[in-house]
Design an enzyme around this catalytic site. Structure first.
Site, short mmCIF file in Angstrom:
data_model
loop_
_atom_site.label_atom_id
_atom_site.label_comp_id
_atom_site.label_asym_id
_atom_site.label_seq_id
_atom_site.Cartn_x
_atom_site.Cartn_y
_atom_site.Cartn_z
N THR A 382 64.70 35.83 -20.85
CA THR A 382 65.17 35.01 -21.96
C THR A 382 65.31 33.55 -21.52
OG1 THR A 382 67.39 35.71 -21.55
CG2 THR A 382 66.15 37.00 -23.10
N THR A 400 69.53 34.63 -25.81
CA THR A 400 68.46 35.63 -25.72
C THR A 400 68.14 36.31 -27.04
OG1 THR A 400 67.83 37.57 -24.41
CG2 THR A 400 70.02 37.58 -25.28
N GLU A 402 66.68 39.16 -26.12
CA GLU A 402 66.54 40.31 -25.20
C GLU A 402 65.14 40.40 -24.59
OE1 GLU A 402 68.97 42.09 -24.02
OE2 GLU A 402 67.94 43.73 -23.03
N GLU A 421 68.86 43.83 -28.61
CA GLU A 421 69.89 43.91 -27.56
C GLU A 421 70.66 45.21 -27.48
OE1 GLU A 421 71.97 40.28 -26.11
OE2 GLU A 421 71.34 39.64 -28.09
N ASP A 424 70.49 47.55 -24.51
CA ASP A 424 71.31 47.39 -23.29
C ASP A 424 72.47 48.40 -23.27
OD1 ASP A 424 70.01 45.60 -21.70
OD2 ASP A 424 71.11 43.83 -22.36
N SER A 443 75.81 43.19 -20.60
CA SER A 443 74.83 42.13 -20.38
C SER A 443 74.85 41.72 -18.91
CB SER A 443 75.24 40.94 -21.25
OG SER A 443 74.57 39.78 -20.87
N GLY A 464 66.40 36.85 -17.22
CA GLY A 464 65.77 37.89 -16.40
C GLY A 464 66.49 39.22 -16.35
N GLY A 465 67.34 39.52 -17.35
CA GLY A 465 68.05 40.81 -17.32
C GLY A 465 68.83 40.93 -16.02
N1 GLU Z 1 69.42 41.96 -21.31
C1 GLU Z 1 69.75 40.66 -20.90
C2 GLU Z 1 71.23 40.55 -20.73
O1 GLU Z 1 71.99 40.24 -21.61
C3 GLU Z 1 69.21 39.58 -21.72
C4 GLU Z 1 69.17 38.32 -20.96
C5 GLU Z 1 67.90 38.17 -20.18
O2 GLU Z 1 67.20 39.09 -19.95
O3 GLU Z 1 67.62 37.05 -19.77
O4 GLU Z 1 71.64 40.77 -19.68
#
Ligand code: GLU
Length: 569
Positions: A382, A400, A402, A421, A424, A443, A464-465
């Site tokens: 994101t 994001t 997501e 989202e 998650d 998150s 980047g999750g």
């Molecule tokens: N799944 C991610 C989170 O909230 C979204 C943010 C991202 O991937 O940059 O952690």
């Protein structure tokens, strides 16, 4: 017609990119992953706006030029440092689950977890978008301009059109499968993908922004935009109601605080596990004094890998929404617990037995049940941006939709994408991160500020999750332990390990050190890949200078402001 085919713009030469991606300022700095959004934020600062004003304008602009990463159909965490009050707060606009969700919603009739691609592009993956609540509240509390003013540059960009860059082109090629019918027709006019250099006009998005400009964000949560969201989602199997949108709320939270080698760290609080995990990794690493090792040595790779494996095993077991469960935050950061985790690192060989520990031993509370999850999540990507203004205030935002293009569901006639989202949440129910009405999924977003002697000296974050955590702490150790300048610290190739068996790695890591790691039992993924996109600003109080740096993994830009550039009204 909303697009014009253009000539491919050749990518900037390395030198030019470097110039664009770094800047020095004295009275302000803007860093974002897209140069056009940085230009907009820079203009806000030059016109006397503050960090929150600029952040809001950037957020709207990114919805236009980086639509696969963020937008009003998504969520975000905005960290605001108020230099007058010396206070840090997090505006948490993370998505919440509609009332109609239930813990088994990602299971099929046989009770098996639905394939990730399918469950992440279905209407049930869409959470109630909170980013507009964040921007609106932050502008009301800190801004010097109105949302109507700050959305105008994004309206201009959407109406006049903007050049598609290689980042968007690449995302279209790689994630075409995520796009629903409406989005596909828009981004693949006449069936062909938009390419770098094409001009894209976004009439529908501009119309939506004009509604927000005129009516405020209530149009999104209660008015005609809300109705469009609900009716579009119904067609995609979604369950969101007008009531859900109307009840959307944000929280304003204290950050999680930690220490590393004399620096104080403020980072995101649950339901983001990001801040806590960044601090836990750093606390584990502090025992080993990384500064004695080369940045590309096997020793460093070994220690950061084991620290990540330990912290991520805990993250997966103990993260949830603090409104719904008690979390062992104190236990996870307790010195004795950290010491216990450190003992699991055997500096000779990979410890195959690493798993989650029991932080509840160090904190009162009711231990939660840990439910194993399928390892089928695809990496999300994101956006992060950050601003420092002439008064020393800071805004750092990770926002994001997501996964690239979110759920792929584009609201018909309104031109924005809805997030995915809710994926998650745990797909397998029973744990503290199972889906429940009104709850927020875990998150990893980690907008972070470091302080030295109570003064902010670094603001950073990344998309980047889960890899966000890896990108943020590695940038920090590159600066503190390896004494790199900001740009070097961001560009230094990163590695990432979670609880799974493989280490992800970026091109440029030492192959010799990688070989040494392999001989000690570690396994690396076959091919390198990009990890994160760090945007950061360093503040040198002695010299009165601000240094900004954007990551070369997108077309980011840092723009510094000097006193003579600020218009005095
Ligand atoms: N799944 C991610 C989170 O909230 C979204 C943010 C991202 O991937 O940059 O952690």
């Amino acid at each position: 017609m909303g697009y014009r085919r253009g000539k491919s713009l050749s990518r900037d030469l390395e030198k030019q990119s470097y110039d664009r991606e770094t800047a020095v300022g004295t009275k302000g700095m803007v860093v974002s992953p897209h140069w056009a959004a940085t230009d907009i934020g820079e203009k806000v600062l030059k016109e006397g706006g503050n960090a929150v004003d600029a952040a809001a304008a950037i957020q709207f602009a990114l919805n236009v030029v980086e639509p696969m990463m963020t937008g009003i159909g998504g969520s975000g965490f905005l960290m605001v440092y108020d230099n007058k009050k010396k206070d840090v707060k997090i505006y948490d606009g993370h998505t919440r689950a509609p009332k109609g969700v239930h813990p088994e919603m990602f299971l099929d009739e046989k009770g098996e977890v639905v394939d990730f691609r399918k469950r992440s592009t279905h209407g049930t993956a869409v959470g109630i978008p909170g980013i507009l609540k964040v921007m609106d509240k932050a502008i009301n509390e800190h801004g010097s301009k109105t949302l109507a003013d700050l959305i105008q540059p994004a309206i201009d960009a959407a109406e006049k059109g903007f050049k598609v860059n290689w980042v968007l082109e690449e995302a279209l090629q790689n994630f075409q499968y995520r796009l629903g019918k409406e989005a596909k027709a828009f981004y693949f006019p006449e069936g062909k993908s938009l390419k770098e250099g094409d001009t894209l006009v976004k009439e529908h998005l501009a119309k939506t922004f004009r509604i927000l400009q005129k009516e405020g964000i209530s149009a999104f949560y209660e008015g005609e935009i809300a109705e469009a969201i609900v009716s579009n989602l119904k067609e995609e199997g979604g369950i969101m109601t007008l009531e859900d949108l109307k009840n959307c709320r944000l929280t304003i939270d204290e950050p999680i605080w930690g220490d590393y080698k004399g620096y104080k760290i403020a980072s995101s609080a649950p339901p983001s596990a990001g801040g806590l995990t960044v601090i836990q990794v750093l606390k584990i690493l502090e025992t080993f004094d990384l500064s004695q090792y080369d940045a590309r040595s096997w020793e460093k790779y070994f220690l950061i890998t084991e620290a990540m494996r330990l912290a991520f095993s805990d993250k997966i077991a103990y993260s949830g929404d603090p409104e719904c469960s008690s979390l062992p935050i104190e236990g996870l950061l307790h010195d004795d617990y950290i010491a216990e985790r450190v003992r699991a690192i055997n500096f000779e060989r990979r410890n195959d037995a690493i798993d989650f520990g029991n932080p509840w031993k160090y904190q009162d509370g009711k231990p939660n049940q840990v439910i194993r999850q399928p390892d089928d999540l695809e990496k999300s990507e994101t956006t992060h941006f950050t601003v420092v203004d002439q008064w020393g205030n800071i805004a750092a935002c990770t926002s994001t939709v997501e996964h690239p293009f979110g759920s792929g569901i584009m609201v018909k006639g309104y031109g924005f994408l809805l997030n995915n989202e809710l994926t998650d949440f745990d797909a397998n129910p029973g744990g503290i991160n199972e889906a429940q009405p009104d709850k927020r999924p875990v998150s990893c977003k980690s907008p972070t500020i470091l302080f030295k002697d109570d003064k902010p000296i670094l603001t950073l974050g990344s998309p980047g999750g889960p890899t966000i955590i890896g990108s943020v702490f590695q940038t920090i150790i590159n600066i503190i332990d390896h004494k790199m300048n900001l740009k070097e610290a961001i560009e230094e190739p990163r590695i990432f390990a979670s609880a799974g068996p493989l280490i992800e790695w970026e091109p440029g890591i030492s192959m010799e050190a990688k070989g040494e790691m392999e001989s000690k039992g570690f396994e690396f993924g076959d091919k390198p890949s990009r990890i994160g996109n760090v945007q950061a600003i360093q503040i040198d109080h002695e010299k009165g200078r601000l240094y900004g740096a954007a990551d070369s993994s997108r077309e980011g830009k840092a723009a510094g402001i000097t006193e003579d550039q600020i218009k005095v009204s």
